[in-house]
Design an enzyme around this catalytic site. Structure first.
Site, PDB file in Angstrom:
ATOM      1  N   GLU A  77       0.843  -1.151   0.159  1.00 21.76           N
ATOM      2  CA  GLU A  77      -0.078  -0.105   0.124  1.00 21.76           C
ATOM      3  C   GLU A  77       0.796   1.477   0.064  1.00 21.76           C
ATOM      4  O   GLU A  77       0.543   2.173  -0.680  1.00 21.76           O
ATOM      5  CB  GLU A  77      -0.840   0.096   1.190  1.00 21.76           C
ATOM      6  CG  GLU A  77      -2.274  -0.983   0.938  1.00 21.76           C
ATOM      7  CD  GLU A  77      -3.052  -0.674  -0.093  1.00 21.76           C
ATOM      8  OE1 GLU A  77      -2.946   0.373  -0.676  1.00 21.76           O
ATOM      9  OE2 GLU A  77      -3.849  -1.671  -0.504  1.00 21.76           O
ATOM     10  N   TYR A 160      -5.126   6.830   4.751  1.00 19.89           N
ATOM     11  CA  TYR A 160      -5.652   5.803   3.586  1.00 19.89           C
ATOM     12  C   TYR A 160      -4.857   4.478   4.196  1.00 19.89           C
ATOM     13  O   TYR A 160      -5.682   3.242   4.088  1.00 19.89           O
ATOM     14  CB  TYR A 160      -5.180   6.176   2.377  1.00 19.89           C
ATOM     15  CG  TYR A 160      -5.348   5.103   1.584  1.00 19.89           C
ATOM     16  CD1 TYR A 160      -6.444   4.463   1.005  1.00 19.89           C
ATOM     17  CD2 TYR A 160      -4.158   4.442   0.973  1.00 19.89           C
ATOM     18  CE1 TYR A 160      -6.529   3.677   0.297  1.00 19.89           C
ATOM     19  CE2 TYR A 160      -4.042   3.379   0.342  1.00 19.89           C
ATOM     20  CZ  TYR A 160      -5.105   2.938  -0.071  1.00 19.89           C
ATOM     21  OH  TYR A 160      -5.397   1.916  -0.988  1.00 19.89           O
ATOM     22  N   ASP A 178      -9.331   4.930  -1.976  1.00 26.61           N
ATOM     23  CA  ASP A 178      -8.247   5.509  -2.928  1.00 26.61           C
ATOM     24  C   ASP A 178      -9.061   6.276  -4.236  1.00 26.61           C
ATOM     25  O   ASP A 178     -10.012   6.277  -4.367  1.00 26.61           O
ATOM     26  CB  ASP A 178      -7.555   4.158  -3.227  1.00 26.61           C
ATOM     27  CG  ASP A 178      -7.924   3.177  -4.265  1.00 26.61           C
ATOM     28  OD1 ASP A 178      -9.120   3.271  -4.360  1.00 26.61           O
ATOM     29  OD2 ASP A 178      -7.205   2.236  -4.391  1.00 26.61           O
TER      30      ASP A 178
END
Ligand code: SF4
Length: 383
Positions: A77, A160, A178
């Site tokens: 990520e 996030y 996202d």
């Protein structure tokens, strides 16, 4: 099950009652029929079309109780915030090959991690990777915390990334937003609030759609839909599994969403870079200051360009005297500005002054050189 068959008609009924029972098990009790329909068809589509990535578990494995390694989820990520999946795969495999566990990464020499990260940009993220790995070792006994607030408190882990790790690695029901998810949901709902302000509304909507027990599958399904079907330009609505619930598709205005505030023009900054070679062809490098743009990375000497001001140019601005010759220029774009560096080259340099070191040409690959410096060297060395 019978009621659902009556509502959705023979196409759903023909898929069999097992499928319906499974879907109904994961239904969120606050969902409307339309919301449940969206989630159900999305997960069905994902089950057959999930993209394969080295850090993921497949939908079949997930059903069998397998969960992704949180270290892999976190690393991927962080990398995916820099570039596309295709590029991330090789970087991810390199990192996992050298540092197979978070303990290995925490103990790695910083220069090695920066070198492996080189080319991904935003080098502060590479330094934060190390700080985060060290915090996992010192404060969490070597295991990622399975708690959203604790994830959020880790160095370099923002809103996030914490949500993505919580949902994907630990099945914690938390909305993940996202760019792909933002696009799918803003089109589904024709959200007219511009990004990033509209994210709050997207999160609220995701909470109504999220199925019980599958928040990670749900997030990844939306990511895959956005990446492969609901693309920024010309989305493939004809084969989209959730076209029935999509307001933008019904009004033919797909590409108008998500609404974005117009970008400000980036300023152009200028400066000069100096590539010095000694008698054996080694190149003079130095280390950038630890903090700030490209902090801690290697570079050839440059004038003092910043995000706010142009640097000096011309051979007179060189850090030491040599036979400098103009060798072209490069242009590079950072988040807030474009940079144009003229390149000066000198050969057979006997003494270089200031802090730095001579590096063999064949060892440049392993140096923590940012993309900008690789461009400069490529022009100067004509590679
Ligand atoms: S119908 Fe089209 S615009 Fe709507 S979610 Fe699907 S691909 Fe995106």
């Amino acid at each position: 099950v019978h009621l659902v068959c009556a509502y959705f008609g023979p196409s759903l009924a023909s898929k069999g009652s097992c499928l319906l029972r499974k879907a109904m098990d994961s239904r969120n009790s606050t969902q409307s029929e339309g919301e449940w329909e969206f989630t159900h068809w999305l997960l069905e589509w994902y089950s057959a079309n999930a993209r394969t990535m080295p850090w993921r578990v497949s939908p079949a494995e997930h059903r069998a109780g397998v969960r992704p390694n949180p270290y892999h989820t976190w690393l991927s990520e962080v990398m995916l915030q820099q570039t596309q999946v295709k590029t991330v795969i090789s970087y991810f495999e390199t990192f996992i090959g050298i540092w197979p566990s978070v303990a290995d990464l925490a103990a790695a020499p910083e220069a090695d991690v920066m070198g492996a990260w080189a080319g991904l940009g935003y080098y502060s993220r590479a330094r934060n990777l190390m700080k985060c790995a060290q915090a996992i070792m010192c404060e969490h006994g070597g295991a990622f915390p399975s708690d959203h607030a604790a994830l959020l408190a880790l160095p370099g882990v923002g809103d996030y990334t914490a949500a993505a790790i919580a949902a994907i690695a630990f099945d914690i029901p938390i909305p993940v937003v996202d760019g792909n998810i933002e696009r799918v949901i803003s089109r589904q709902t024709m959200l007219d609030t511009p990004m990033p302000k509209g994210k709050a509304a997207i999160k609220a909507h995701l909470k109504t759609l999220m199925p019980f027990g599958q928040p990670g599958e749900f997030a990844q399904a939306l990511m895959d839909l956005g990446a492969t079907i609901c693309t920024p330009k010309r989305p493939a609505c004809a084969i989209c599994p959730v076209r029935e619930t999509c307001l933008a598709q019904k009004s033919g205005r797909q590409e108008e969403f998500p609404v974005k505030v117009p970008k400000r023009e980036k300023p152009l900054r200028r400066g000069a870079a100096f590539v010095a070679l000694n008698g054996t062809g080694q190149i003079w490098l130095r280390r950038r200051p630890a903090s700030g743009l490209l902090g801690g990375m290697s570079e050839v000497p440059t004038t003092d360009w910043t995000s706010r001001a142009d640097g000096a140019r011309g051979a007179a601005a060189a850090p030491f005297a040599a036979q400098w010759k103009a060798t072209g220029s490069v242009r590079h774009t950072f988040t807030h500005f474009h940079l144009e560096l003229e390149i000066w080259k000198a050969e057979e340099v006997k003494t270089a002054s200031g802090q730095g070191w001579w590096q063999d040409r064949d060892k440049l690959q392993g140096e923590a050189l940012p993309t900008l410096m690789r461009k400069v060297l490529s022009v100067a060395l004509d590679e």
